[in-house]
Design an enzyme around this catalytic site. Structure first.
Site, mmCIF file in Angstrom:
data_model
loop_
_atom_site.group_PDB
_atom_site.id
_atom_site.type_symbol
_atom_site.label_atom_id
_atom_site.label_comp_id
_atom_site.label_asym_id
_atom_site.label_seq_id
_atom_site.Cartn_x
_atom_site.Cartn_y
_atom_site.Cartn_z
ATOM 1 N N TYR A 1 -4.009 -7.642 16.347
ATOM 2 C CA TYR A 1 -3.723 -6.728 15.232
ATOM 3 C C TYR A 1 -4.638 -5.499 15.318
ATOM 4 C CZ TYR A 1 -4.094 -4.770 10.562
ATOM 5 O OH TYR A 1 -4.159 -3.896 9.507
ATOM 6 N N ILE B 1 0.838 -1.205 0.000
ATOM 7 C CA ILE B 1 0.000 0.000 0.000
ATOM 8 C C ILE B 1 0.871 1.253 0.000
ATOM 9 C CG2 ILE B 1 -1.824 1.222 1.247
ATOM 10 C CD1 ILE B 1 -2.836 -1.541 2.195
HETATM 11 N N1 UFG Z 1 -10.487 -16.530 2.497
HETATM 12 C C1 UFG Z 1 -10.724 -17.812 2.056
HETATM 13 N N2 UFG Z 1 -9.664 -18.537 1.610
HETATM 14 C C2 UFG Z 1 -8.388 -18.061 1.580
HETATM 15 C C3 UFG Z 1 -8.160 -16.744 2.040
HETATM 16 C C4 UFG Z 1 -9.236 -16.004 2.499
HETATM 17 O O1 UFG Z 1 -11.843 -18.294 2.070
HETATM 18 O O2 UFG Z 1 -7.475 -18.798 1.178
HETATM 19 C C5 UFG Z 1 -11.624 -15.721 2.969
HETATM 20 C C6 UFG Z 1 -11.498 -15.282 4.406
HETATM 21 O O3 UFG Z 1 -12.003 -16.271 5.275
HETATM 22 C C7 UFG Z 1 -12.317 -13.998 4.399
HETATM 23 C C8 UFG Z 1 -12.137 -13.443 2.986
HETATM 24 O O4 UFG Z 1 -11.654 -14.540 2.214
HETATM 25 O O5 UFG Z 1 -13.652 -14.305 4.572
HETATM 26 C C9 UFG Z 1 -11.130 -12.339 2.915
HETATM 27 O O6 UFG Z 1 -9.954 -12.763 3.586
HETATM 28 P P1 UFG Z 1 -8.597 -11.931 3.573
HETATM 29 O O7 UFG Z 1 -7.583 -12.709 4.354
HETATM 30 O O8 UFG Z 1 -8.264 -11.540 2.177
HETATM 31 O O9 UFG Z 1 -8.983 -10.584 4.331
HETATM 32 P P2 UFG Z 1 -9.602 -10.369 5.785
HETATM 33 O O10 UFG Z 1 -11.004 -9.920 5.574
HETATM 34 O O11 UFG Z 1 -9.397 -11.523 6.672
HETATM 35 O O12 UFG Z 1 -8.647 -9.242 6.364
HETATM 36 C C10 UFG Z 1 -8.507 -7.972 5.774
HETATM 37 C C11 UFG Z 1 -7.093 -7.459 6.004
HETATM 38 C C12 UFG Z 1 -6.826 -7.304 7.464
HETATM 39 C C13 UFG Z 1 -7.887 -6.433 8.088
HETATM 40 C C14 UFG Z 1 -9.255 -6.962 7.763
HETATM 41 C C15 UFG Z 1 -10.291 -6.021 8.267
HETATM 42 O O13 UFG Z 1 -6.161 -8.371 5.451
HETATM 43 O O14 UFG Z 1 -5.552 -6.712 7.648
HETATM 44 O O15 UFG Z 1 -9.405 -7.105 6.359
HETATM 45 O O16 UFG Z 1 -11.530 -6.420 7.866
HETATM 46 F F1 UFG Z 1 -7.747 -6.408 9.420
#
Ligand code: UFG
Length: 330
Positions: A141, A12
Protein backbone atom coordinates in the site's frame (compact mmCIF):
# COMPACT_ATOMS: atom_id res chain seq x y z
CA UNK A 1 -12.65 27.00 -10.76
CA UNK A 2 -13.79 23.52 -11.67
CA UNK A 3 -12.20 20.76 -9.59
CA UNK A 4 -12.28 17.05 -10.38
CA UNK A 5 -12.47 14.91 -7.23
CA UNK A 6 -11.51 11.30 -7.88
CA UNK A 7 -12.97 9.15 -5.14
CA UNK A 8 -15.45 11.85 -4.11
CA UNK A 9 -17.95 9.26 -2.85
CA UNK A 10 -15.50 7.86 -0.29
CA UNK A 11 -15.01 8.86 3.34
CA UNK A 12 -12.31 11.47 2.83
CA UNK A 13 -13.24 12.48 -0.73
CA UNK A 14 -16.86 13.21 0.23
CA UNK A 15 -15.67 15.61 2.93
CA UNK A 16 -13.51 17.36 0.31
CA UNK A 17 -16.48 17.80 -2.02
CA UNK A 18 -18.50 19.50 0.72
CA UNK A 19 -15.70 21.93 1.58
CA UNK A 20 -14.97 22.74 -2.08
CA UNK A 21 -18.64 23.54 -2.71
CA UNK A 22 -18.76 25.66 0.44
CA UNK A 23 -15.77 27.53 -0.98
CA UNK A 24 -17.70 28.26 -4.20
CA UNK A 25 -15.87 25.81 -6.45
CA UNK A 26 -17.58 23.79 -9.16
CA UNK A 27 -17.05 20.12 -8.39
CA UNK A 28 -17.01 17.07 -10.65
CA UNK A 29 -16.86 13.71 -8.91
CA UNK A 30 -15.58 10.48 -10.44
CA UNK A 31 -16.03 7.33 -8.38
CA UNK A 32 -16.50 3.67 -9.31
CA UNK A 33 -18.60 3.14 -6.13
CA UNK A 34 -16.59 0.05 -5.23
CA UNK A 35 -16.04 1.39 -1.73
CA UNK A 36 -17.71 4.80 -2.06
CA UNK A 37 -21.36 5.66 -1.51
CA UNK A 38 -23.47 7.58 -4.02
CA UNK A 39 -25.47 9.15 -1.19
CA UNK A 40 -22.29 10.66 0.27
CA UNK A 41 -21.81 12.88 -2.81
CA UNK A 42 -23.00 16.46 -2.33
CA UNK A 43 -26.09 17.16 -4.43
CA UNK A 44 -24.45 20.12 -6.18
CA UNK A 45 -21.56 18.06 -7.54
CA UNK A 46 -21.68 16.60 -11.06
CA UNK A 47 -21.27 12.85 -10.69
CA UNK A 48 -19.74 10.31 -13.09
CA UNK A 49 -19.70 6.66 -12.12
CA UNK A 50 -16.60 5.06 -13.60
CA UNK A 51 -13.09 3.81 -13.03
CA UNK A 52 -10.02 5.97 -13.47
CA UNK A 53 -8.19 3.06 -15.12
CA UNK A 54 -10.70 3.31 -17.98
CA UNK A 55 -8.84 5.85 -20.07
CA UNK A 56 -11.62 6.38 -22.62
CA UNK A 57 -14.05 7.14 -19.79
CA UNK A 58 -11.63 9.52 -18.08
CA UNK A 59 -10.85 11.32 -21.34
CA UNK A 60 -14.56 11.74 -21.88
CA UNK A 61 -14.93 13.42 -18.46
CA UNK A 62 -12.01 15.79 -19.16
CA UNK A 63 -13.43 16.53 -22.61
CA UNK A 64 -16.87 17.42 -21.24
CA UNK A 65 -15.88 19.26 -18.08
CA UNK A 66 -12.88 21.56 -18.71
CA UNK A 67 -11.19 20.72 -15.43
CA UNK A 68 -8.86 23.27 -13.73
CA UNK A 69 -7.42 21.05 -11.02
CA UNK A 70 -7.61 17.56 -9.53
CA UNK A 71 -7.90 16.14 -6.02
CA UNK A 72 -7.09 12.44 -6.17
CA UNK A 73 -8.49 10.24 -3.35
CA UNK A 74 -9.47 7.14 -5.35
CA UNK A 75 -7.37 4.24 -4.04
CA UNK A 76 -7.40 1.07 -2.02
CA UNK A 77 -6.07 1.68 1.48
CA UNK A 78 -5.95 -1.50 3.56
CA UNK A 79 -2.40 -2.25 4.62
CA UNK A 80 -3.04 -5.92 5.49
CA UNK A 81 -4.90 -6.61 2.26
CA UNK A 82 -2.10 -5.00 0.26
CA UNK A 83 0.38 -7.50 1.69
CA UNK A 84 -1.87 -10.38 0.60
CA UNK A 85 -2.82 -8.93 -2.80
CA UNK A 86 -0.02 -6.58 -3.90
CA UNK A 87 -0.99 -6.48 -7.57
CA UNK A 88 -4.50 -5.31 -6.68
CA UNK A 89 -2.84 -2.26 -5.08
CA UNK A 90 -0.34 -1.56 -7.85
CA UNK A 91 -3.10 -1.90 -10.43
CA UNK A 92 -5.62 0.48 -8.84
CA UNK A 93 -3.35 2.87 -6.98
CA UNK A 94 -0.28 3.06 -9.20
CA UNK A 95 -1.55 2.20 -12.68
CA UNK A 96 -4.74 4.19 -11.99
CA UNK A 97 -2.62 7.20 -11.10
CA UNK A 98 -0.55 6.71 -14.26
CA UNK A 99 -3.69 6.84 -16.43
CA UNK A 100 -4.80 9.97 -14.57
CA UNK A 101 -1.45 11.72 -15.13
CA UNK A 102 -1.47 10.78 -18.81
CA UNK A 103 -4.96 12.23 -19.30
CA UNK A 104 -4.05 15.35 -17.30
CA UNK A 105 -1.01 15.84 -19.58
CA UNK A 106 -3.16 15.35 -22.64
CA UNK A 107 -5.70 17.97 -21.53
CA UNK A 108 -3.07 20.31 -20.11
CA UNK A 109 -4.52 20.16 -16.59
CA UNK A 110 -1.58 21.04 -14.40
CA UNK A 111 -2.62 21.07 -10.74
CA UNK A 112 -3.04 17.97 -8.62
CA UNK A 113 -3.30 17.42 -4.87
CA UNK A 114 -2.68 13.77 -4.13
CA UNK A 115 -3.57 11.65 -1.07
CA UNK A 116 -0.36 10.00 0.05
CA UNK A 117 0.28 8.30 3.35
CA UNK A 118 2.51 7.96 6.38
CA UNK A 119 2.89 4.36 5.20
CA UNK A 120 5.48 5.70 2.72
CA UNK A 121 7.92 6.03 5.67
CA UNK A 122 7.75 2.43 6.88
CA UNK A 123 9.44 2.15 10.31
CA UNK A 124 10.63 5.72 10.96
CA UNK A 125 13.93 6.29 12.75
CA UNK A 126 12.99 9.70 14.13
CA UNK A 127 9.81 10.86 15.90
CA UNK A 128 8.16 13.22 15.10
CA UNK A 129 8.51 12.25 11.45
CA UNK A 130 9.51 15.04 9.10
CA UNK A 131 9.28 14.94 5.31
CA UNK A 132 13.07 14.36 5.21
CA UNK A 133 12.69 10.94 6.81
CA UNK A 134 13.73 8.20 4.33
CA UNK A 135 10.79 6.59 2.53
CA UNK A 136 11.09 2.83 2.98
CA UNK A 137 7.56 1.42 2.89
CA UNK A 138 6.99 -1.90 4.63
CA UNK A 139 3.87 -2.82 2.66
CA UNK A 140 2.59 -2.63 -0.95
CA UNK A 141 0.00 0.00 0.00
CA UNK A 142 2.70 2.48 1.05
CA UNK A 143 4.84 1.48 -1.95
CA UNK A 144 1.95 2.00 -4.40
CA UNK A 145 1.46 5.55 -3.09
CA UNK A 146 5.18 6.31 -3.10
CA UNK A 147 5.32 5.22 -6.74
CA UNK A 148 2.64 7.79 -7.54
CA UNK A 149 4.67 10.47 -5.78
CA UNK A 150 7.65 9.50 -7.93
CA UNK A 151 5.63 9.47 -11.15
CA UNK A 152 4.42 12.99 -10.38
CA UNK A 153 7.97 14.14 -9.64
CA UNK A 154 9.52 12.80 -12.85
CA UNK A 155 6.57 13.90 -14.93
CA UNK A 156 6.64 17.42 -13.48
CA UNK A 157 10.28 17.75 -14.60
CA UNK A 158 9.25 17.61 -18.25
CA UNK A 159 5.68 18.97 -18.26
CA UNK A 160 3.82 21.91 -16.70
CA UNK A 161 2.47 19.63 -13.97
CA UNK A 162 2.54 21.02 -10.40
CA UNK A 163 1.64 18.71 -7.57
CA UNK A 164 1.28 18.51 -3.83
CA UNK A 165 1.46 15.09 -2.17
CA UNK A 166 -0.11 15.05 1.30
CA UNK A 167 1.06 12.23 3.54
CA UNK A 168 -1.84 11.49 5.85
CA UNK A 169 -1.45 10.08 9.32
CA UNK A 170 -4.58 8.59 11.00
CA UNK A 171 -7.66 10.32 9.65
CA UNK A 172 -10.80 10.20 11.80
CA UNK A 173 -13.92 12.18 12.73
CA UNK A 174 -16.72 13.45 10.54
CA UNK A 175 -18.39 16.71 9.56
CA UNK A 176 -19.62 18.48 12.66
CA UNK A 177 -23.14 18.78 11.19
CA UNK A 178 -23.23 14.98 10.87
CA UNK A 179 -24.43 14.86 7.25
CA UNK A 180 -21.55 12.65 6.09
CA UNK A 181 -19.09 10.39 7.87
CA UNK A 182 -17.05 7.21 7.73
CA UNK A 183 -18.54 3.95 6.43
CA UNK A 184 -16.11 1.20 5.43
CA UNK A 185 -17.04 -2.40 4.88
CA UNK A 186 -15.27 -4.18 6.40
CA UNK A 187 -14.15 -1.58 8.96
CA UNK A 188 -10.51 -1.92 10.02
CA UNK A 189 -9.79 1.47 11.61
CA UNK A 190 -9.51 1.78 15.35
CA UNK A 191 -11.87 4.67 16.15
CA UNK A 192 -14.91 3.39 14.18
CA UNK A 193 -14.27 -0.11 15.52
CA UNK A 194 -14.34 1.13 19.12
CA UNK A 195 -17.48 3.14 18.33
CA UNK A 196 -19.12 0.02 16.86
CA UNK A 197 -18.39 -1.72 20.15
CA UNK A 198 -19.97 1.20 22.04
CA UNK A 199 -23.05 0.84 19.81
CA UNK A 200 -23.27 -2.86 20.68
CA UNK A 201 -22.41 -3.91 17.11
CA UNK A 202 -19.31 -5.70 18.36
CA UNK A 203 -18.90 -7.65 21.53
CA UNK A 204 -15.38 -6.34 22.20
CA UNK A 205 -12.36 -4.54 20.81
CA UNK A 206 -9.17 -6.50 20.34
CA UNK A 207 -6.07 -4.48 21.18
CA UNK A 208 -3.39 -5.62 18.75
CA UNK A 209 -0.52 -6.07 21.19
CA UNK A 210 0.31 -4.44 24.55
CA UNK A 211 4.03 -5.19 24.55
CA UNK A 212 5.24 -2.27 22.44
CA UNK A 213 7.90 0.10 23.73
CA UNK A 214 5.34 2.76 24.74
CA UNK A 215 4.10 3.96 28.14
CA UNK A 216 1.07 1.61 28.25
CA UNK A 217 2.48 -0.94 25.79
CA UNK A 218 -0.02 -0.23 23.00
CA UNK A 219 0.67 1.43 19.64
CA UNK A 220 0.73 5.19 19.36
CA UNK A 221 -0.79 6.98 16.37
CA UNK A 222 -1.34 10.58 15.33
CA UNK A 223 -5.06 11.19 14.75
CA UNK A 224 -6.16 14.05 12.52
CA UNK A 225 -9.70 15.33 12.02
CA UNK A 226 -10.96 14.78 8.48
CA UNK A 227 -12.15 18.40 8.27
CA UNK A 228 -8.69 19.77 9.14
CA UNK A 229 -7.17 17.32 6.66
CA UNK A 230 -9.45 18.55 3.86
CA UNK A 231 -8.78 22.17 4.72
CA UNK A 232 -5.10 21.44 3.97
CA UNK A 233 -6.14 20.19 0.49
CA UNK A 234 -7.87 23.48 -0.26
CA UNK A 235 -4.79 25.39 0.91
CA UNK A 236 -2.57 23.12 -1.21
CA UNK A 237 -4.69 23.79 -4.28
CA UNK A 238 -4.52 27.52 -3.66
CA UNK A 239 -0.75 27.25 -3.14
CA UNK A 240 -0.34 25.54 -6.52
CA UNK A 241 -2.59 27.97 -8.36
CA UNK A 242 -0.59 30.87 -6.92
CA UNK A 243 2.61 29.38 -8.37
CA UNK A 244 3.85 27.25 -5.47
CA UNK A 245 6.38 24.61 -6.45
CA UNK A 246 5.62 20.91 -6.29
CA UNK A 247 6.18 19.48 -2.82
CA UNK A 248 5.32 16.88 -0.19
CA UNK A 249 3.74 17.62 3.21
CA UNK A 250 2.81 15.57 6.26
CA UNK A 251 -0.68 16.02 7.68
CA UNK A 252 -0.98 15.05 11.31
CA UNK A 253 -1.62 16.67 14.64
CA UNK A 254 1.92 16.18 15.98
CA UNK A 255 0.51 14.39 19.03
CA UNK A 256 0.23 10.69 19.62
CA UNK A 257 -2.44 8.66 21.40
CA UNK A 258 -2.15 5.00 22.35
CA UNK A 259 -4.79 2.40 21.48
CA UNK A 260 -5.77 2.27 25.16
CA UNK A 261 -6.10 6.06 25.32
CA UNK A 262 -8.41 5.99 22.29
CA UNK A 263 -10.63 3.37 23.90
CA UNK A 264 -10.66 5.38 27.17
CA UNK A 265 -11.66 8.52 25.25
CA UNK A 266 -14.51 6.72 23.46
CA UNK A 267 -15.71 5.56 26.89
CA UNK A 268 -15.59 9.15 28.19
CA UNK A 269 -17.37 10.63 25.16
CA UNK A 270 -20.11 7.99 25.01
CA UNK A 271 -20.32 7.12 28.70
CA UNK A 272 -20.38 3.46 27.64
CA UNK A 273 -17.99 0.83 28.98
CA UNK A 274 -16.11 -1.05 26.27
CA UNK A 275 -15.05 -4.64 26.58
CA UNK A 276 -11.37 -4.93 25.57
CA UNK A 277 -9.27 -7.99 24.89
CA UNK A 278 -5.51 -8.05 24.44
CA UNK A 279 -4.60 -9.88 21.23
CA UNK A 280 -1.51 -10.55 19.16
CA UNK A 281 0.39 -7.78 17.43
CA UNK A 282 -0.93 -7.05 13.93
CA UNK A 283 1.78 -7.75 11.33
CA UNK A 284 3.46 -4.64 10.01
CA UNK A 285 2.25 -2.24 12.74
CA UNK A 286 4.97 0.23 13.77
CA UNK A 287 4.89 1.03 17.50
CA UNK A 288 4.78 4.77 17.14
CA UNK A 289 3.83 7.09 14.24
CA UNK A 290 3.66 10.80 14.99
CA UNK A 291 3.98 13.50 12.35
CA UNK A 292 5.79 16.76 12.32
CA UNK A 293 3.31 18.98 10.49
CA UNK A 294 5.51 22.08 10.78
CA UNK A 295 6.14 22.25 7.04
CA UNK A 296 2.42 22.30 6.12
CA UNK A 297 1.85 24.96 8.78
CA UNK A 298 4.74 27.12 7.56
CA UNK A 299 4.35 26.77 3.79
CA UNK A 300 0.62 26.17 3.28
CA UNK A 301 -0.34 28.31 6.33
CA UNK A 302 -2.35 25.35 7.56
CA UNK A 303 -3.95 25.91 10.94
CA UNK A 304 -5.80 22.81 12.15
CA UNK A 305 -8.57 23.69 14.60
CA UNK A 306 -10.20 20.37 15.57
CA UNK A 307 -7.11 18.92 17.19
CA UNK A 308 -8.57 17.69 20.49
CA UNK A 309 -9.00 13.92 20.47
CA UNK A 310 -12.33 14.34 22.34
CA UNK A 311 -13.60 16.52 19.52
CA UNK A 312 -12.49 14.04 16.83
CA UNK A 313 -14.20 11.17 18.64
CA UNK A 314 -17.31 13.25 19.44
CA UNK A 315 -17.78 14.07 15.74
CA UNK A 316 -17.23 10.43 14.74
CA UNK A 317 -19.69 9.30 17.44
CA UNK A 318 -22.27 11.83 16.26
CA UNK A 319 -22.21 10.36 12.73
CA UNK A 320 -22.11 6.69 13.77
CA UNK A 321 -24.77 6.94 16.46
CA UNK A 322 -27.13 8.70 14.02
CA UNK A 323 -26.27 6.30 11.19
CA UNK A 324 -25.59 2.98 12.93
CA UNK A 325 -25.75 1.06 9.64
CA UNK A 326 -23.74 3.69 7.75
CA UNK A 327 -25.01 4.62 4.30
CA UNK A 328 -28.20 2.83 3.39
CA UNK A 329 -26.85 1.27 0.19
CA UNK A 330 -25.50 -2.14 1.12
N1 UFG B 1 -5.90 -1.40 16.35
C1 UFG B 1 -6.25 -2.26 17.36
N2 UFG B 1 -7.41 -2.96 17.22
C2 UFG B 1 -8.23 -2.85 16.14
C3 UFG B 1 -7.86 -1.96 15.11
C4 UFG B 1 -6.68 -1.25 15.24
O1 UFG B 1 -5.55 -2.41 18.34
O2 UFG B 1 -9.26 -3.54 16.09
C5 UFG B 1 -4.66 -0.62 16.48
C6 UFG B 1 -3.66 -0.88 15.38
O3 UFG B 1 -2.85 -1.99 15.71
C7 UFG B 1 -2.90 0.44 15.34
C8 UFG B 1 -3.94 1.48 15.75
O4 UFG B 1 -4.99 0.74 16.37
O5 UFG B 1 -1.91 0.42 16.30
C9 UFG B 1 -4.51 2.22 14.59
O6 UFG B 1 -4.91 1.28 13.61
P1 UFG B 1 -5.72 1.68 12.30
O7 UFG B 1 -5.99 0.42 11.53
O8 UFG B 1 -6.88 2.53 12.67
O9 UFG B 1 -4.71 2.62 11.50
P2 UFG B 1 -3.22 2.33 11.01
O10 UFG B 1 -2.33 3.16 11.88
O11 UFG B 1 -2.91 0.90 10.92
O12 UFG B 1 -3.29 2.83 9.51
C10 UFG B 1 -3.61 4.15 9.15
C11 UFG B 1 -4.34 4.15 7.81
C12 UFG B 1 -3.46 3.59 6.74
C13 UFG B 1 -2.15 4.34 6.70
C14 UFG B 1 -1.52 4.36 8.07
C15 UFG B 1 -0.31 5.21 8.05
O13 UFG B 1 -5.51 3.37 7.91
O14 UFG B 1 -4.11 3.72 5.49
O15 UFG B 1 -2.44 4.87 9.02
O16 UFG B 1 0.20 5.34 9.31
F1 UFG B 1 -1.30 3.76 5.85
Amino acid sequence: MKILVLGGAGYIGSHAVYQLIENHMEVVVVDNLETGHRAAVHKDAVFYEGDLRDKAFLRDVFEKEKIDGVLHFAAYSLVGESVQQPMKYFNNNTYGAQVLLEVMNEFNVNYIVFSSTAATYGEPKTIPITEDEPTLPTNPYGESKLMMEKMMKWNSNVTDLNYVALRYFNVAGAREDGVIGEDHSPETHLIPIVIEAALGQRDHVTIFGDDYDTADGTCIRDYIHVEDLINAHLLALDYLIKGGTSDVFNLGSSRGFSVKEIIDTVETVTDIKINRIIGERRAGDPGRLVASADKAKAVLKWNPTRTEINQIITDAWNWHSNNPQGWDDK
